[in-house]
Design a protein around this motif. Structure first.
Motif, PDB file in Angstrom:
ATOM      1  N   TYR A 107       0.857  -1.195   0.000  1.00 27.33           N
ATOM      2  CA  TYR A 107       0.000   0.000   0.000  1.00 27.33           C
ATOM      3  C   TYR A 107       0.890   1.242   0.000  1.00 27.33           C
ATOM      4  N   PRO A 108       0.756   2.098  -1.024  1.00 28.73           N
ATOM      5  CA  PRO A 108       1.692   3.226  -1.188  1.00 28.73           C
ATOM      6  C   PRO A 108       1.694   4.228  -0.044  1.00 28.73           C
ATOM      7  N   TYR A 109       0.541   4.454   0.624  1.00 32.49           N
ATOM      8  CA  TYR A 109       0.470   5.487   1.666  1.00 32.49           C
ATOM      9  C   TYR A 109       0.771   4.947   3.063  1.00 32.49           C
ATOM     10  N   LEU A 110       0.936   3.624   3.166  1.00 38.56           N
ATOM     11  CA  LEU A 110       1.276   3.037   4.460  1.00 38.56           C
ATOM     12  C   LEU A 110       2.789   2.937   4.596  1.00 38.56           C
ATOM     13  N   SER A 111       3.260   2.941   5.827  1.00 41.81           N
ATOM     14  CA  SER A 111       4.703   2.815   6.077  1.00 41.81           C
ATOM     15  C   SER A 111       5.159   1.390   5.787  1.00 41.81           C
ATOM     16  N   ALA A 112       6.471   1.212   5.710  1.00 37.96           N
ATOM     17  CA  ALA A 112       7.035  -0.128   5.524  1.00 37.96           C
ATOM     18  C   ALA A 112       6.588  -1.047   6.657  1.00 37.96           C
ATOM     19  N   GLU A 113       6.606  -0.519   7.882  1.00 38.04           N
ATOM     20  CA  GLU A 113       6.214  -1.319   9.037  1.00 38.04           C
ATOM     21  C   GLU A 113       4.767  -1.768   8.934  1.00 38.04           C
ATOM     22  N   LYS A 114       3.851  -0.848   8.581  1.00 41.53           N
ATOM     23  CA  LYS A 114       2.433  -1.182   8.472  1.00 41.53           C
ATOM     24  C   LYS A 114       2.193  -2.193   7.361  1.00 41.53           C
ATOM     25  N   LYS A 174      11.573   2.597   8.577  1.00 39.61           N
ATOM     26  CA  LYS A 174      10.372   1.777   8.672  1.00 39.61           C
ATOM     27  C   LYS A 174       9.086   2.586   8.820  1.00 39.61           C
ATOM     28  N   GLN A 175       9.188   3.834   9.282  1.00 40.58           N
ATOM     29  CA  GLN A 175       7.996   4.666   9.448  1.00 40.58           C
ATOM     30  C   GLN A 175       7.661   5.468   8.197  1.00 40.58           C
ATOM     31  N   ASP A 176       8.513   5.400   7.185  1.00 41.02           N
ATOM     32  CA  ASP A 176       8.283   6.170   5.956  1.00 41.02           C
ATOM     33  C   ASP A 176       7.296   5.454   5.048  1.00 41.02           C
ATOM     34  N   ALA A 177       6.486   6.232   4.361  1.00 44.29           N
ATOM     35  CA  ALA A 177       5.496   5.663   3.446  1.00 44.29           C
ATOM     36  C   ALA A 177       6.185   4.955   2.283  1.00 44.29           C
ATOM     37  N   PHE A 178       5.589   3.874   1.851  1.00 45.21           N
ATOM     38  CA  PHE A 178       6.154   3.079   0.757  1.00 45.21           C
ATOM     39  C   PHE A 178       6.342   3.916  -0.507  1.00 45.21           C
ATOM     40  N   LYS A 179       5.448   4.857  -0.747  1.00 41.21           N
ATOM     41  CA  LYS A 179       5.511   5.656  -1.981  1.00 41.21           C
ATOM     42  C   LYS A 179       6.747   6.559  -2.018  1.00 41.21           C
ATOM     43  N   THR A 180       7.378   6.787  -0.863  1.00 38.54           N
ATOM     44  CA  THR A 180       8.572   7.636  -0.825  1.00 38.54           C
ATOM     45  C   THR A 180       9.851   6.843  -1.092  1.00 38.54           C
ATOM     46  N   TYR A 181       9.728   5.536  -1.206  1.00 36.45           N
ATOM     47  CA  TYR A 181      10.895   4.672  -1.379  1.00 36.45           C
ATOM     48  C   TYR A 181      11.408   4.713  -2.820  1.00 36.45           C
ATOM     49  N   SER A 182      12.718   4.593  -2.974  1.00 37.85           N
ATOM     50  CA  SER A 182      13.320   4.434  -4.295  1.00 37.85           C
ATOM     51  C   SER A 182      13.043   3.011  -4.781  1.00 37.85           C
ATOM     52  N   LEU A 183      13.346   2.746  -6.056  1.00 34.91           N
ATOM     53  CA  LEU A 183      13.131   1.409  -6.610  1.00 34.91           C
ATOM     54  C   LEU A 183      13.940   0.361  -5.848  1.00 34.91           C
ATOM     55  N   GLY A 184      15.186   0.709  -5.507  1.00 31.72           N
ATOM     56  CA  GLY A 184      16.029  -0.224  -4.757  1.00 31.72           C
ATOM     57  C   GLY A 184      15.466  -0.514  -3.382  1.00 31.72           C
ATOM     58  N   MET A 185      14.946   0.504  -2.701  1.00 30.03           N
ATOM     59  CA  MET A 185      14.350   0.312  -1.379  1.00 30.03           C
ATOM     60  C   MET A 185      13.089  -0.548  -1.462  1.00 30.03           C
ATOM     61  N   LYS A 186      12.305  -0.337  -2.514  1.00 29.85           N
ATOM     62  CA  LYS A 186      11.095  -1.145  -2.709  1.00 29.85           C
ATOM     63  C   LYS A 186      11.462  -2.615  -2.901  1.00 29.85           C
ATOM     64  N   GLN A 187      12.535  -2.843  -3.645  1.00 30.19           N
ATOM     65  CA  GLN A 187      12.968  -4.224  -3.861  1.00 30.19           C
ATOM     66  C   GLN A 187      13.469  -4.849  -2.568  1.00 30.19           C
ATOM     67  N   ARG A 188      14.166  -4.057  -1.767  1.00 30.39           N
ATOM     68  CA  ARG A 188      14.651  -4.562  -0.487  1.00 30.39           C
ATOM     69  C   ARG A 188      13.491  -4.857   0.469  1.00 30.39           C
ATOM     70  N   LEU A 189      12.438  -4.044   0.415  1.00 29.72           N
ATOM     71  CA  LEU A 189      11.264  -4.313   1.243  1.00 29.72           C
ATOM     72  C   LEU A 189      10.577  -5.599   0.791  1.00 29.72           C
ATOM     73  N   SER A 190      10.599  -5.870  -0.513  1.00 31.79           N
ATOM     74  CA  SER A 190      10.050  -7.127  -1.023  1.00 31.79           C
ATOM     75  C   SER A 190      10.803  -8.318  -0.447  1.00 31.79           C
TER      76      SER A 190
END
Length: 299
Positions: A86-93, A122-138
């Motif tokens: 979910y783009p507006y939720l944090s990584a943690e959520k 972890k408190q930052d919204a997913f939509k603020t992540y770079s492509l590399g950060m999104k992949q790392r969260l995956s």
């Protein structure tokens, strides 16, 4: 060693043959690379092994058990497509939602975020992540259930050099914990840096399966340099342990036919009155070996 995965004669036909009668084993604790260009059958192979694509023929065993059932899937963490965070939720959520679906306690969240170097964000919204950060969260999401096997399909696709290095370091770190990893990639350089074993696919056919080091039958080569180049070349030829001795870019390249250590070669040359200013033993790159394999299958 214990076999985590055994694949026998796996085939998938659509309008064309996507995967053609491939067989390979994956042993516990190693990092395996499924190497091949786009369209070579890597994603289709993963799809069959995870039971999202029905095979035309063939079989496989996970942990000694035929096929892939629900209990088996619990032991596997896989990233085949980008997870729908979910783009507006944090990584943690976002990971709390994944944890609830997988029945994993939330205490695992900080652990996996730390593994992929995202704990501070972890408190930052997913939509603020770079492509590399999104992949790392995956990857963090796939690690939540503490899987025995981690499957990654093109994990560095689209990333810049810094992002590629970060993913590579994370994969190496996870491997050191004992997790078996299978990585699909078309990037030879990445497979060479992170994998102990490789399965090379060409148009759906496995043209090699084994250790990266044993992919080539050659024993490597020496790079040498001395003040008297002609004497060096003639002496190397007289030793009868090299298949070829050639000069290239001010260095002598000696292809090894009978294995010898660098120190032993240096000693033999010194006994013949040759003092080397440069001596290095090298193995052909995975790219060189891959191209040689492709050439052999074309002939």
């Amino acid at each position: 060693m214990e076999k985590i995965l055994e694949v026998k004669n796996l085939t998938k036909k659509f309008k064309h043959i996507a995967v053609n009668n491939i067989s390979f084993d994956v042993e516990k604790g190693n990092v395996y690379g499924l190497l091949g260009p786009n369209g070579s059958g890597k994603s289709t192979t993963f799809g069959m092994l995870l039971s999202t694509i029905n095979p035309t023929s063939g079989s496989w065993k996970w942990f000694g058990k035929e096929g892939t059932d629900t209990d088996t899937l619990k032991k596997i963490g896989a990233i085949i497509e980008q997870p729908n965070f979910y783009p507006y939720l944090s990584a943690e959520k976002n990971l709390e939602i994944v944890a609830a679906i997988k029945g994993v306690p939330n205490k695992r969240i900080d652990e996996v975020l730390d593994t992929v170097n995202l704990l501070a964000r972890k408190q930052d919204a997913f939509k603020t992540y770079s492509l590399g950060m999104k992949q790392r969260l995956s990857i963090a999401s796939a690690l939540l259930a503490n899987p025995q096997v981690l499957i990654l399909d093109e994990p560095t696709n689209g990333l810049d050099p810094e992002g590629i290095i970060q993913i590579r370091d994370i994969i190496n770190s996870i491997a050191k914990s004992g997790t078996t990893i299978i990585v699909a990639s078309h990037l030879l350089d990445e497979i060479e840096k992170i994998c102990s074993h490789v399965i090379v696919l060409k148009q759906g056919t496995a043209i090699y399966s084994g250790s990266v080091d044993a992919m080539s039958n050659t024993k490597g080569f020496f790079e040498l340099k001395a003040e008297n180049t002609e004497l060096l070349i003639s002496t190397l030829n007289q030793l009868n342990i090299f298949s070829s001795v050639k000069e290239r870019e001010k260095l002598i390249i000696a292809q090894i036919s009978e294995d010898i250590s660098a120190s032993e070669l240096n000693r033999k040359l010194f006994e013949q009155g040759i003092s080397l200013s440069h001596l290095q033993k090298k193995k052909e790159s995975l790219e060189t070996q891959f191209l040689e394999l492709v050439k052999q299958t074309n002939s």
